[in-house]
Design an enzyme around this catalytic site. Structure first.
Site, PDB file in Angstrom:
ATOM      1  N   GLU A  38      -9.268  -0.440   5.766  1.00  0.00           N
ATOM      2  CA  GLU A  38      -9.420  -1.670   4.985  1.00  0.00           C
ATOM      3  C   GLU A  38      -8.063  -2.327   4.870  1.00  0.00           C
ATOM      4  OE1 GLU A  38     -11.276  -1.543   0.920  1.00  0.00           O
ATOM      5  OE2 GLU A  38     -11.423   0.580   1.417  1.00  0.00           O
ATOM      6  N   ASP A  63      -9.231  -3.751  -9.319  1.00  0.00           N
ATOM      7  CA  ASP A  63      -8.212  -2.778  -8.935  1.00  0.00           C
ATOM      8  C   ASP A  63      -7.422  -2.242 -10.121  1.00  0.00           C
ATOM      9  OD1 ASP A  63      -8.304  -2.439  -6.045  1.00  0.00           O
ATOM     10  OD2 ASP A  63      -7.976  -4.605  -5.984  1.00  0.00           O
ATOM     11  N   TYR A 105     -20.687   0.855   0.527  1.00  0.00           N
ATOM     12  CA  TYR A 105     -19.549   1.458  -0.181  1.00  0.00           C
ATOM     13  C   TYR A 105     -20.041   1.924  -1.552  1.00  0.00           C
ATOM     14  CZ  TYR A 105     -14.619   1.802  -1.722  1.00  0.00           C
ATOM     15  OH  TYR A 105     -13.392   2.239  -2.174  1.00  0.00           O
TER      16      TYR A 105
END
Lengths: 408, 254
Positions: free
Chosen positions: B47, B58, B172
């Protein structure tokens, strides 16, 4: 898909997958509350006993005489408990948190008003509370940090990004994606993913509902224009909500900071520096560069210092339902000094933006017409910021002396 | 097609490894060396995160990397150039990871075209749920690029199924609540969740958030198809330098 909160293409729900179920639950809880007449009654009851609703509509006689135009009325949201319209949203969401059975609330804060309001609500309802505040704002609004901590909240100084409001929002989201089972995020303005713009507007609409009734009682007719400052847009949406179906001009005033040409401002709806983008969970006008990176913003008023703006206000701009203007730091400080001296009212620096524009337009209007300015918060509790904005030498000497005494 | 490629790899490996870097952090030159070191260590796909000023999904490590990359002057144009180079020089598939505003401002269709031109195989956009992504899905589909979607432990069964209808390449699976980089408990609970994911889609499953060493990868073997090592490689580089990357990746699988 069901309704995702779009307003002429602005808004939406750009949320990480982990929050999808939390948002489904929040939307369901909000819809159920809104369709239950007992809920609004409970809300009004608490706002009239715990805060000061209905807040007065003050006729500013001296300002009206001075400007010699429209009759100037001031909606007194500064008289809410904790000193700003923020209480309306926070108490409403607090009641919703009780209905959802959650036990912890988190919030972002810029000026500290929303943080203090949330910490107050948490103290009253017995919720655990964490407030995220950019490090820059912690410095410029230290007294609010003092009160939040006294009220039992944990205040986290956010040291990432530009260390102001938007960064506090990001950090609150990071907390929420971890603790959503126990925690509700009390977003402070009519921004963010659906249902926040709609929900915050719903609670703040109490301002406009009251103002409309009050002006009709006093003047026997509607105002020609209403003015509100625009940070995220919650006090503006609150006031505007009362007049959406009326032939009333809605005027939003953004923070021009050091001037539009300087780049140091927070003007999203009336400057070419902003463009449509998607961040913090919703689509609206953002101050961003060509790549889509958010820019630094500036305003003398921490509460207006935000890169985005309510998607509902973006819609109003797009369809021409509202007009947006901007006031510089200098104009704001002058209007504040003048209002204090002339009328004995002390608006917050944020609210003073609305006064600037109203003062420019009032002389041009018919003396038979009325206008309303939303005094969204009180300035006297922001004494450190206001004294700095005025550059008051006697105050500075007092602080120096006081610091000396602490050092001794 | 990305899925076909992954299936072929899975014939030789019980579990694949995907790593994550933030483009421009600490510099584009270092990023190139890191990719080289990761490929040498045996990663199966990577990625490439295009930095964004508001990376809400994040945690602190990747957040700081985003900020520093931007402060050092990373732009979308430089990221595309970088992707162009690594896609040509290395034999593994590369994906972009970023937040939706980066695609939106570039133009979603133009972005997909730019990916296809440079040989990037798919994208992960954590703040773009499928309901908001009609343009994106169409643009990716036109160029046979894989829009990677996310499953979370909170995702309801009917939603898992709905996401499966639009996802391509792999899904994912976020191993837990929270942001990237915090610890994950690799437990029966996680195993149960991965079983639900497996039942909802025929696509390969990547598992990420908190995967950091060989024992984590071992735990995931047989339950997922791709172990995602994100924050941990950034930590390794920060503390031990790029030289530590190849042995670290090699050591993740027996």
């Amino acid at each position: 898909m069901n309704d995702r909160g779009y307003y002429s293409g602005f808004g939406g729900m750009f949320i990480p997958e982990i929050l999808s179920t939390t948002f489904d639950q929040l939307i369901a809880a909000f819809r159920a509350a809104r369709s239950d007449p007992a809920f609004w009654r409970e809300y009004e009851a608490i706002m009239s006993t715990y805060s000061c609703r209905p807040t007065p509509l003050t006729f500013a006689e001296n300002l009206t005489r001075h400007f010699g135009g429209a009759r100037i009325y001031v909606k007194r949201e500064d008289l809410n408990h904790t000193g700003a319209h923020k209480a309306n949203n926070v108490m409403g969401q607090g009641l919703l948190v009780k209905r959802m059975g959650k036990t912890r609330v988190i919030a972002e804060t810029g000026a500290g008003q929303h943080g203090v309001a949330t910490a107050t609500m948490a103290a009253k309802f017995g919720f655990e509370c964490t407030i995220y505040m950019g490090e820059v704002d912690v410095e410029r609004q230290r007294p609010n940090v003092f009160w939040m901590e006294r009220l039992g909240a944990k205040v986290v100084a956010v040291r990432t990004g530009t260390r102001i409001l938007k960064d506090a929002i990001n950090e609150a989201f990071r907390d929420w994606v971890t603790n959503m089972d126990s925690t509700h995020y009390v977003l402070g303005t009519a921004c963010g993913p659906h249902p926040f713009p709609e929900m915050v507007t719903y609670f703040q609409s109490i301002i406009g509902r009251e103002a409309r009734r009050q002006i009709l009682e006093r003047e026997g007719k509607l105002p020609v224009r209403v003015y509100a400052c625009v940070g995220g847009g919650s006090n503006a949406m609150g006031l505007f909500s009362g007049f959406l179906d009326d032939p009333v001009q809605l005027v939003g005033v953004e923070a021009a900071g050091r001037g539009l040409a300087s780049g140091a401002h927070a003007v999203r709806l009336s400057s070419p520096d902003a463009s449509v983008g998607v961040a913090q969970g919703y689509k609206t006008y953002f101050l961003q560069n060509r790549d889509g990176q958010m820019k630094e913003t500036h305003s003398v008023a921490a509460g207006l210092d935000y890169v985005g703006v309510s998607p509902i206000l973006s819609q109003f701009k797009e369809i021409g339902r509202a007009r947006f203007e901007a006031a510089t730091d200098r104009e704001v400080v002058d209007a504040l000094a003048f209002t204090i001296r002339k009328e004995g009212l002390i608006p917050a620096l944020e609210s003073a933006h609305a006064f600037v524009q109203a003062f420019k337009e009032a002389p041009l209007l018919d003396p038979a017409d009325a206008i309303i300015i939303n005094q969204s918060g009180r300035g006297d509790k922001d004494i450190f910021t206001v004294a700095d904005a005025f550059g008051d030498p006697a105050w500075q000497q007092f602080i120096i002396d006081k610091a000396e005494r602490y050092r001794a | 097609m990305l899925e076909t490629h992954l299936r072929k790899r899975l014939e030789h490996q019980e579990i694949l490894l995907m790593t994550h870097i933030v483009l421009g952090y600490p510099s584009f030159e270092d990023c190139y060396r890191i990719v080289e070191a990761m490929v040498a260590g045996g990663v199966d796909l990577m990625e490439l995160q295009i930095p964004f000023s508001e990376p809400i999904a994040d945690g602190p490590v990747i957040l700081m990397a985003n900020q520093q990359a931007l402060a050092a002057g990373a732009t979308v144009a430089r990221c595309l150039e970088f992707a162009d180079r690594v896609c040509r020089e290395f034999p593994i598939p590369f994906l972009f990871m970023s937040y939706y505003n980066i695609l939106f401002k570039f133009g979603v269709d133009a972005f997909a075209a730019a990916m296809a031109d440079r040989g990037v195989r798919g994208a992960i956009v954590p703040d773009l749920p499928p309901e908001e992504g009609a343009d994106y899905l169409a643009a990716m589909d036109r160029r046979e690029l894989a829009p990677i979607f996310i499953y979370s432990p909170n995702t309801r069964p009917e939603r898992l199924a709905r996401i499966a209808t639009v996802a391509r390449g792999f899904v994912y699976c976020v191993a837990r609540k929270g942001v990237t980089g915090a610890d994950t408990r690799f437990s029966a609970h996680l195993e149960d969740y991965l079983r639900r994911c497996r039942a909802a889609t025929a696509l390969p499953l990547a598992v990420g958030f908190g995967v950091k060493d060989r024992s984590d990868v071992e735990f995931l073997t047989g339950k997922g198809d791709i172990a995602v090592i994100g924050t941990q490689t950034i930590r390794i580089i920060e503390t031990q330098g790029i030289g530590a990357v190849t042995p670290f990746i090699r050591g993740l699988r027996p």
